[in-house]
Write an enzyme that holds these catalytic residues in place. Structure first.
Site, PDB file in Angstrom:
ATOM      1  N   ASP A  46       1.152   5.439   2.493  1.00  0.00           N
ATOM      2  CA  ASP A  46       0.780   5.172   0.975  1.00  0.00           C
ATOM      3  C   ASP A  46       1.335   6.301  -0.030  1.00  0.00           C
ATOM      4  O   ASP A  46       1.749   7.331   0.623  1.00  0.00           O
ATOM      5  CB  ASP A  46      -0.597   4.608   0.616  1.00  0.00           C
ATOM      6  CG  ASP A  46      -1.417   5.737   0.478  1.00  0.00           C
ATOM      7  OD1 ASP A  46      -2.479   5.653  -0.086  1.00  0.00           O
ATOM      8  OD2 ASP A  46      -0.763   7.073   0.578  1.00  0.00           O
ATOM      9  N   SER A  47       1.344   5.798  -1.455  1.00  0.00           N
ATOM     10  CA  SER A  47       2.067   6.881  -2.035  1.00  0.00           C
ATOM     11  C   SER A  47       1.100   8.036  -2.759  1.00  0.00           C
ATOM     12  O   SER A  47       1.716   8.802  -3.631  1.00  0.00           O
ATOM     13  CB  SER A  47       2.827   6.138  -3.249  1.00  0.00           C
ATOM     14  OG  SER A  47       2.034   5.517  -3.861  1.00  0.00           O
ATOM     15  N   PHE A  90      -3.392   5.653  -5.060  1.00  0.00           N
ATOM     16  CA  PHE A  90      -4.857   5.298  -5.034  1.00  0.00           C
ATOM     17  C   PHE A  90      -5.509   6.726  -5.031  1.00  0.00           C
ATOM     18  O   PHE A  90      -6.514   6.942  -6.068  1.00  0.00           O
ATOM     19  CB  PHE A  90      -5.026   4.591  -3.903  1.00  0.00           C
ATOM     20  CG  PHE A  90      -6.594   4.460  -3.723  1.00  0.00           C
ATOM     21  CD1 PHE A  90      -7.564   4.881  -2.690  1.00  0.00           C
ATOM     22  CD2 PHE A  90      -7.201   3.380  -4.558  1.00  0.00           C
ATOM     23  CE1 PHE A  90      -8.913   4.571  -2.500  1.00  0.00           C
ATOM     24  CE2 PHE A  90      -8.413   3.045  -4.431  1.00  0.00           C
ATOM     25  CZ  PHE A  90      -9.354   3.806  -3.475  1.00  0.00           C
ATOM     26  N   GLY A 106      -4.662  -2.173  -6.363  1.00  0.00           N
ATOM     27  CA  GLY A 106      -5.549  -2.313  -7.292  1.00  0.00           C
ATOM     28  C   GLY A 106      -6.556  -3.218  -7.138  1.00  0.00           C
ATOM     29  O   GLY A 106      -7.241  -3.762  -7.960  1.00  0.00           O
ATOM     30  N   ASP A 147      -4.950  -2.738   5.423  1.00  0.00           N
ATOM     31  CA  ASP A 147      -5.326  -1.415   5.757  1.00  0.00           C
ATOM     32  C   ASP A 147      -6.607  -1.361   5.162  1.00  0.00           C
ATOM     33  O   ASP A 147      -7.096  -1.614   4.194  1.00  0.00           O
ATOM     34  CB  ASP A 147      -4.342  -0.359   5.259  1.00  0.00           C
ATOM     35  CG  ASP A 147      -4.781   0.202   4.157  1.00  0.00           C
ATOM     36  OD1 ASP A 147      -4.358  -0.396   3.120  1.00  0.00           O
ATOM     37  OD2 ASP A 147      -5.554   1.038   3.977  1.00  0.00           O
ATOM     38  N   CYS A 188     -18.528  -8.327  23.042  1.00  0.00           N
ATOM     39  CA  CYS A 188     -17.209  -7.482  22.656  1.00  0.00           C
ATOM     40  C   CYS A 188     -16.985  -7.064  24.353  1.00  0.00           C
ATOM     41  O   CYS A 188     -17.908  -6.721  25.151  1.00  0.00           O
ATOM     42  CB  CYS A 188     -17.617  -6.368  22.103  1.00  0.00           C
ATOM     43  SG  CYS A 188     -16.231  -5.364  21.718  1.00  0.00           S
ATOM     44  N   CYS A 248     -14.693  -4.246  24.498  1.00  0.00           N
ATOM     45  CA  CYS A 248     -14.193  -2.903  24.213  1.00  0.00           C
ATOM     46  C   CYS A 248     -14.463  -1.939  25.492  1.00  0.00           C
ATOM     47  O   CYS A 248     -15.609  -2.180  26.041  1.00  0.00           O
ATOM     48  CB  CYS A 248     -14.089  -2.373  23.197  1.00  0.00           C
ATOM     49  SG  CYS A 248     -15.627  -1.643  22.558  1.00  0.00           S
ATOM     50  N   CYS A 263     -18.353  -1.066  24.523  1.00  0.00           N
ATOM     51  CA  CYS A 263     -19.117  -2.207  25.313  1.00  0.00           C
ATOM     52  C   CYS A 263     -19.403  -2.549  26.466  1.00  0.00           C
ATOM     53  O   CYS A 263     -20.417  -2.941  27.168  1.00  0.00           O
ATOM     54  CB  CYS A 263     -18.942  -3.424  24.183  1.00  0.00           C
ATOM     55  SG  CYS A 263     -19.122  -3.074  22.693  1.00  0.00           S
ATOM     56  N   HIS A 290     -14.963   1.081  19.224  1.00  0.00           N
ATOM     57  CA  HIS A 290     -15.492  -0.454  19.031  1.00  0.00           C
ATOM     58  C   HIS A 290     -15.104  -1.002  17.822  1.00  0.00           C
ATOM     59  O   HIS A 290     -14.488  -2.208  17.692  1.00  0.00           O
ATOM     60  CB  HIS A 290     -17.101  -0.310  19.208  1.00  0.00           C
ATOM     61  CG  HIS A 290     -17.559  -1.587  18.809  1.00  0.00           C
ATOM     62  ND1 HIS A 290     -17.622  -2.805  19.654  1.00  0.00           N
ATOM     63  CD2 HIS A 290     -18.281  -2.144  17.571  1.00  0.00           C
ATOM     64  CE1 HIS A 290     -18.063  -3.877  19.118  1.00  0.00           C
ATOM     65  NE2 HIS A 290     -18.294  -3.627  17.764  1.00  0.00           N
TER      66      HIS A 290
HETATM   67  C1  LIG Z   1     -10.759   0.630  -0.614  1.00  0.00           C
HETATM   68  N1  LIG Z   1     -10.147   0.018  -1.675  1.00  0.00           N
HETATM   69  C2  LIG Z   1      -8.713   0.258  -2.135  1.00  0.00           C
HETATM   70  N2  LIG Z   1      -8.172  -0.363  -2.953  1.00  0.00           N
HETATM   71  C3  LIG Z   1      -6.949   0.127  -3.090  1.00  0.00           C
HETATM   72  C4  LIG Z   1      -5.835   0.091  -3.778  1.00  0.00           C
HETATM   73  C5  LIG Z   1      -4.726   0.711  -3.512  1.00  0.00           C
HETATM   74  C6  LIG Z   1      -3.467   0.597  -4.329  1.00  0.00           C
HETATM   75  O1  LIG Z   1      -3.293   0.182  -5.213  1.00  0.00           O
HETATM   76  N3  LIG Z   1      -2.530   1.508  -4.244  1.00  0.00           N
HETATM   77  N4  LIG Z   1      -1.385   1.973  -5.141  1.00  0.00           N
HETATM   78  C7  LIG Z   1      -4.586   1.602  -2.345  1.00  0.00           C
HETATM   79  C8  LIG Z   1      -5.706   1.689  -1.458  1.00  0.00           C
HETATM   80  C9  LIG Z   1      -6.636   1.104  -1.589  1.00  0.00           C
HETATM   81  N5  LIG Z   1      -7.781   0.945  -1.376  1.00  0.00           N
HETATM   82 ZN   LIG Z   2     -17.162  -3.204  21.646  1.00  0.00          ZN
END
Ligand SMILES: CNc1nc2cc(C(=O)NN)ccc2[nH]1
Ligand SMILES: [Zn+2]
Length: 383
Positions: free
Chosen positions: A104-105, A108, A227, A277, A315, A317, A320, A346
């Site tokens: 990511d850039s 955030f 966002g 993610d 589970c 894994c 578990c 887990h």
């Molecule tokens: C945990 N919530 C959450 N919202 C996010 C939003 C962004 C985003 O808009 N990046 N430009 C990135 C990671 C985020 N993690």
């Molecule tokens: Zn497990």
């Protein structure tokens, strides 16, 4: 190798193959082809903020079926520095992860720094959360960093506004984010790396639609919805997806940033999202909270002291199959490192298994039944 060179015309580094569209929702099955391998979608990407998915080795990540992982530009720029990682041969070599990586850039992160940052048209001036030193992130600078780190997918530099915000500020930030996306496109010149755009606009429909339309016209190879999951109620997040995702190209990947709780993933897939993610599964694991079929379980709870059954009875894994609740509770009680390693294994397995089951359900056109079945047992949180 990366994008192959057919008679001088470079093929794109990352391509998305739409395999099947669900008959009952906007869900779809796809394959994301990258220079470091192909990923079945919908996919959950474990987060490795500082070039490691905390408590996991690359071998363990492979064993549980992780394919693509995330790393953070902001953190790696501050420590150990993108030039050192470039010297190491790039992020894949540095962290010994041979699969696809997305960075990511920092959009955030730097916006989460609150008063430690100043936003101008040029970029964001911020103070390091580590030593207070001053830095300036511009779209051009962030592209230089991400090209040096060398992930397969790099995100544009954007502004992730907090929730709630005013219409005026969300408009100003979204329009600047689109101008920054154009600057990223101009500054990006790494043929074996795909640059994904990020749709912003907070929870204002006309801003989200404008952001999506403008970014789609710039023809990026993939689109994230940013966002969100910033404190808004889940129904509002779903509403934003309902009107934003349909504006994104059908044959390109859609990535919902920062979302990874089981219920949000299912709702996101139903609305046409391919990639997710979230730090939640690994972060709560280190705190002794694990996902189970019946909802979340806090292993430190005294009621598990003499419970010699697995964390999650459904589970299979490593954790578990091998250890009991009593043992893992003991490890947390005495602060043993193995405890958080086992809960991390887990929780990641739980999310990756959920994605496997979601993909199976899409293939069988039974995702809504799968959703019903899931909610019959699972108690989702409000946020
Ligand atoms: C945990 N919530 C959450 N919202 C996010 C939003 C962004 C985003 O808009 N990046 N430009 C990135 C990671 C985020 N993690
Ligand atoms: Zn497990």
């Amino acid at each position: 190798c990366s994008s192959s060179n057919l008679g001088g015309k470079l093929l794109p580094a990352v391509t998305f193959e739409l395999l099947k569209e669900s008959t009952e929702s906007k869900a779809r099955l796809g394959k994301l082809h990258t220079p470091h391998g192909t990923v079945d979608t919908p996919v959950f990407m474990p987060v490795g903020t500082q070039a490691t998915v905390k408590a996991m080795s690359p071998r363990e990540l492979e064993e549980i079926g992780a394919r693509i992982i995330l790393s953070n530009t902001y953190h790696l720029y501050l420590r150990p520095g993108h030039t050192l990682i470039q010297e190491a041969g790039g992020l894949h070599k540095f962290m010994a992860w041979s699969g696809p990586i997305l960075t990511d850039s920092g959009g955030f992160q730097v916006f989460s720094l609150g008063d430690l940052r100043k936003i101008t048209e040029e970029g964001v001036e911020f103070r390091s959360h580590i030593d207070g030193s001053k830095h300036l992130f511009t779209p051009e600078k962030v592209m230089e960093i991400e090209m040096a780190l060398g992930p397969d997918i790099a995100m544009v530099f954007d502004e992730c506004v907090s929730y709630p915000t005013t219409y005026e500020y969300a408009k100003e930030a979204m329009e600047r984010t689109t101008r920054w996306a154009e600057r990223c496109l101009k500054a990006h010149h790494k043929e074996d790396q795909a640059l994904f755009a990020i749709v912003q606009g907070s929870s204002f429909r006309e801003l989200r639609e404008k952001s999506a339309r403008d970014l789609v016209s710039l023809d990026f190879p993939g689109y994230a919805v940013g966002g969100l999951s910033v404190g808004e109620p889940k129904p509002l997040m779903y509403e934003v997806l309902d009107y934003t995702v349909p504006l994104l190209p059908l044959h390109k990947p859609r990535y919902l940033m920062g979302v990874g709780s089981p219920d949000c993933v299912i709702e996101g897939v139903l609305r046409g999202i391919d990639m997710f993610d979230c730090v939640l599964p690994t972060r709560i694991a280190r705190n002794g909270t694990v996902f189970t079929k019946l909802g979340k379980l806090v292993i430190r709870n005294a009621k598990y002291k003499n419970d010699f059954t697995p964390l999650d009875h459904h589970c299979d894994c490593y954790t578990c199959r091998t250890f009991t609740r009593a043992y893992i509770r003991h490890l947390f009680n005495v602060n043993e490192i193995l405890g958080l390693r086992l809960t991390t294994i887990h929780n990641l397995h739980f999310l990756l298994e959920l994605m496997r089951n979601i993909r199976k359900a899409i293939a069988a056109d039974s995702l809504s039944e799968f959703r019903e079945e899931f909610y019959r047992y699972y108690e989702p949180e409000q946020f």
